[in-house]
Structure formats: structure tokens, C-alpha cells
Motif scaffolding. Structure first.
Motif, PDB file in Angstrom:
ATOM      1  N   PHE A 145     -16.673 -29.091 -54.187  1.00  0.00           N
ATOM      2  CA  PHE A 145     -15.626 -28.328 -54.895  1.00  0.00           C
ATOM      3  C   PHE A 145     -15.831 -26.824 -54.732  1.00  0.00           C
ATOM      4  CE2 PHE A 145     -13.421 -26.568 -58.546  1.00  0.00           C
ATOM      5  CZ  PHE A 145     -12.218 -27.263 -58.502  1.00  0.00           C
ATOM      6  N   LYS A 146     -17.133 -26.384 -54.833  1.00  0.00           N
ATOM      7  CA  LYS A 146     -17.425 -24.950 -54.663  1.00  0.00           C
ATOM      8  C   LYS A 146     -17.071 -24.491 -53.249  1.00  0.00           C
ATOM      9  CE  LYS A 146     -21.151 -24.512 -58.100  1.00  0.00           C
ATOM     10  NZ  LYS A 146     -22.592 -24.233 -58.309  1.00  0.00           N
TER      11      LYS A 146
ATOM     12  N   TRP B  57     -14.884 -25.830 -51.318  1.00  0.00           N
ATOM     13  CA  TRP B  57     -13.394 -25.810 -51.213  1.00  0.00           C
ATOM     14  C   TRP B  57     -12.814 -24.536 -51.848  1.00  0.00           C
ATOM     15  CZ3 TRP B  57      -9.434 -25.662 -54.782  1.00  0.00           C
ATOM     16  CH2 TRP B  57      -8.160 -25.936 -54.295  1.00  0.00           C
ATOM     17  N   GLN B  58     -13.356 -24.162 -53.041  1.00  0.00           N
ATOM     18  CA  GLN B  58     -12.891 -22.942 -53.733  1.00  0.00           C
ATOM     19  C   GLN B  58     -13.140 -21.707 -52.888  1.00  0.00           C
ATOM     20  OE1 GLN B  58     -15.007 -23.302 -57.536  1.00  0.00           O
ATOM     21  NE2 GLN B  58     -12.996 -23.409 -58.575  1.00  0.00           N
ATOM     22  N   ASP B  59     -14.343 -21.639 -52.304  1.00  0.00           N
ATOM     23  CA  ASP B  59     -14.715 -20.452 -51.518  1.00  0.00           C
ATOM     24  C   ASP B  59     -13.807 -20.303 -50.304  1.00  0.00           C
ATOM     25  OD1 ASP B  59     -16.575 -18.241 -50.810  1.00  0.00           O
ATOM     26  OD2 ASP B  59     -17.012 -19.560 -49.105  1.00  0.00           O
TER      27      ASP B  59
ATOM     28  N   THR C 215     -10.142 -19.461 -51.241  1.00  0.00           N
ATOM     29  CA  THR C 215      -9.989 -18.042 -51.621  1.00  0.00           C
ATOM     30  C   THR C 215      -9.934 -17.162 -50.370  1.00  0.00           C
ATOM     31  OG1 THR C 215     -11.159 -18.410 -53.695  1.00  0.00           O
ATOM     32  CG2 THR C 215     -10.987 -16.128 -52.921  1.00  0.00           C
TER      33      THR C 215
ATOM     34  N   SER D   2      -3.378 -26.409 -51.536  1.00  0.00           N
ATOM     35  CA  SER D   2      -3.875 -26.383 -52.915  1.00  0.00           C
ATOM     36  C   SER D   2      -3.568 -27.688 -53.633  1.00  0.00           C
ATOM     37  CB  SER D   2      -3.257 -25.198 -53.657  1.00  0.00           C
ATOM     38  OG  SER D   2      -3.635 -25.197 -55.015  1.00  0.00           O
TER      39      SER D   2
END
Length: 361
Positions: free
Chosen positions: A284-285, A287-289, A292, A308
């Protein structure tokens, strides 16, 4: 028309011949009077000359009387000649008018003369007579009547054409309005036929407007029905969702009765569960990075939203997009927009076609 022209030419030729006789006769009589007057004056002058003297006062008075008498006789002859010529001209014009009347009557009785041809003949006849003469007035009246009859016939023909087309459903209201609009220009300003054509045009336009209003009302009613149906479908979907949610919750809650014994065999280790959850958090981290960073680059907004919506499971695709060069990412965004545009156009075509078929039902 040729026969009429020949007849009129014969009458005119006869008039010219007779008028020439009147003129020649008058000129001959005047010449004789002038000759006798001259002889009488010359006789008095010769008598005075033979005696080698001037004419006396009595002789001069006599000469003056001879000349005055001759002038009076000449004036009477000219007046008589003018009257005879005028009477002959009047008779010629009257004969011409009668010939025209007879010609028209004969042709009409044989059905060989149209209203348009009759109007044309009377128009020509008007030009043959002098302004203010009885014949011209009568010819003008006949011409006006012929034009009125022609206009009435033309209007009736148009009305019959429209009636026939409407009875066979081959004429729309818009087409009828166009016909009446063109018809107005066929008739003179202020004529009965023009006024009737204007009134019929006005009625046709009003009928078109009423039909448009009716169509709009029907369309609005149909669209309201569609909207109501969509709202009903949405309500049904929401109810189905709520039912599914309640059912799932009930399933989860009822894995065991409230007062039943619960037994479970532990066949997984805490380390395994910890490792699984840690991998989910790390993914998840990641994917977020990457999401962004990708959102800060030149990428289509709708494409970004779709990524998204896919969530963490689209991490491989997200990583692949992020690894693209700027040119590649721009090209990919353009392809995505083109795909979206094609999909919209196709959807709109299908919806419009379905709507038309629905309205025709």
C-alpha cells in the motif's frame, strides 16, 4: 391570335384607305376654290392694268371679299373633312373592338382559348385605343376581368393541389406554409387572391407552431417518463444493495449462534499472519508513493482517476506507467483520451438511435 391580328390589320387598312379618300376629296375641293378665287382676283387686276391704273377702292373691297369667301369655304371643307375622319376613326376603333370580342367569344366557345391568353389579348387591345376613349375604357375593364378570372383560377388550382396532397398525406405543414408563401408573390398587392393567400400562409404557420409545441410537450413527457424510470431503477438498485449488505452482514454474524459453542482449529502461525499483513502495508505504501509521483507528471486526469479507483491491486500497472518517459506517458494519455472519445461517440450514437426508435413507437 394570328387570325385576330389579320382581321385587325384588314380593318386598319380599310380605315387608312377611306381616310385617304376623305383627305384627297377635301384637298381637291380646296384647290378648286383657291383656283377660282385666284382667277377672280387676277381678272380684276388685269382689268385695272389694261387701263394702266391701280385698282380702285371698290375693286380692292371686291378682292378682299373674294379672298374671305374662299377662306370661309376652305375652313368649312376642312371642318367637314376632320369630322368625317374622326367619325371614320371612331367606327374603325369600334369595329376593332367588336372584332376582338367576336374572336374571343369564338375561341372560348371552341375551348381554344385559355384565361391567360384572353388576358393577353385584352392587354394588347388596351394599347390599340387612345387614352380616354370609350373603346379603351371597355377594353381596360375586360382586361381587368380577365386578370381577375385568371387569378381566381390560379388560386383554386393551388388550393386543389394542396388539398390533394394533404388527402394522400404527401404534404407536411411546413411544405404547405412554403407553398402559400410563394403563392403570395403571384398576385398583385391588395388583390383578393393575395389577401387569401396571406391568410392561408398565416394559418399554415400557426399550425406548424402548434405542432412544434405539441411535439415538445410529448418529448418532455417522454423524457419525464425516462427520468422516472431511471429513478425507479436507481431505487431498485439501492434496495438490492441494501438487501445484499444486510444478507452479507447476517451471514457474517451468524457463523455461529449466539448461545452456541464455538470451536476453531488453529492451523496458521502468528508469524505467517504478521508477514502477510506487513506485505500488504508495504504494498500500500509503495502504491501511495508511486501514485503521488505519477500524479505530479503530465498524465490525463481521467486516466489517473481510473488508476486510483483500481487501488493497490493495480500496483504493477502503476509502476509500469511511472517507468515511462515523459514522451511515452504523454502518448499513452493521448491514446487513453482517444479511446474515451470513441467510446463516448459510439455510446451517444446508440442512445440517439434508441431514443428515435422509442419516439417512433
Amino acid at each position: 391570335m394570328k387570325d385576330l391580328t389579320n382581321n385587325l390589320l384588314d380593318i386598319t387598312s380599310h380605315y387608312q384607305s377611306e381616310n385617304k379618300k376623305i383627305t384627297e376629296k377635301a384637298n381637291s375641293e380646296i384647290a378648286q376654290i383657291e383656283k377660282r378665287a385666284k382667277e377672280d382676283v387676277d381678272k380684276i387686276n388685269r382689268a385695272a392694268a389694261s387701263k394702266k391704273r391701280k385698282t380702285t377702292q371698290d375693286e380692292n373691297i371686291k378682292i378682299q371679299r373674294i379672298q374671305e369667301d374662299a377662306s370661309k369655304k376652305i375652313a368649312d371643307i376642312e371642318k367637314k373633312s376632320t369630322k368625317e375622319s374622326s367619325d371614320l376613326l371612331g367606327k374603325n376603333k369600334k369595329d376593332n373592338l367588336e372584332k376582338i370580342k367576336l374572336f374571343i367569344q369564338d375561341k372560348k366557345s371552341l375551348e381554344e382559348l385559355s384565361l391567360e391568353e384572353e388576358a393577353e389579348i385584352w392587354k394588347l387591345a388596351v394599347s390599340q385605343f387612345k387614352e380616354g376613349t370609350k373603346e379603351r375604357v371597355e377594353a381596360q375593364k375586360a382586361y381587368n376581368k380577365a386578370v381577375d378570372d385568371l387569378n381566381k383560377a390560379d388560386l383554386e388550382s393551388i388550393k386543389q393541389y394542396i388539398s390533394d396532397k394533404k388527402s394522400s398525406e404527401e404534404l407536411s405543414l411546413v411544405e404547405e406554409a412554403k407553398i402559400w408563401e410563394r403563392t403570395i408573390g403571384l398576385f398583385e398587392e391588395g388583390s383578393k387572391e393575395r389577401l387569401e393567400a396571406q391568410n392561408n400562409y398565416k394559418k399554415a404557420v400557426e399550425a406548424v407552431n402548434k405542432e412544434i409545441v405539441s411535439i415538445n410537450k410529448d418529448f418532455q413527457g417522454q423524457m419525464k417518463t425516462v427520468a422516472d424510470d431511471l429513478a425507479k431503477q436507481e431505487e431498485q438498485l439501492n434496495k438490492a444493495y441494501d438487501d445484499a449488505y444486510s444478507k452479507r452482514k447476517s451471514t457474517l454474524m451468524s457463523f455461529a449462534g449466539t448461545f452456541d459453542e464455538f470451536k476453531v482449529e488453529l492451523n496458521r502461525t502468528s508469524a505467517e499472519l504478521m508477514g502477510n499483513l506487513q506485505s500488504q502495508v508495504d504494498g500500500f505504501k509503495e502504491w501511495q508513493d508511486q501514485f503521488t509521483k505519477l500524479s505530479e507528471r503530465n498524465i490525463d486526469a481521467k486516466l489517473l482517476k481510473e488508476i486510483s479507483d483500481l487501488g493497490v491491486k493495480a500496483l504493477p500497472e502503476l509502476s509500469a506507467l511511472y517507468s515511462m518517459t515523459d514522451d511515452q506517458l504523454t502518448k499513452y494519455s493521448e491514446l487513453y483520451r482517444e479511446k474515451s472519445q470513441l467510446a463516448r461517440e459510439q455510446t451517444e450514437k446508440e442512445l440517439v438511435k434508441q431514443l428515435k426508435m422509442y419516439l417512433m413507437c
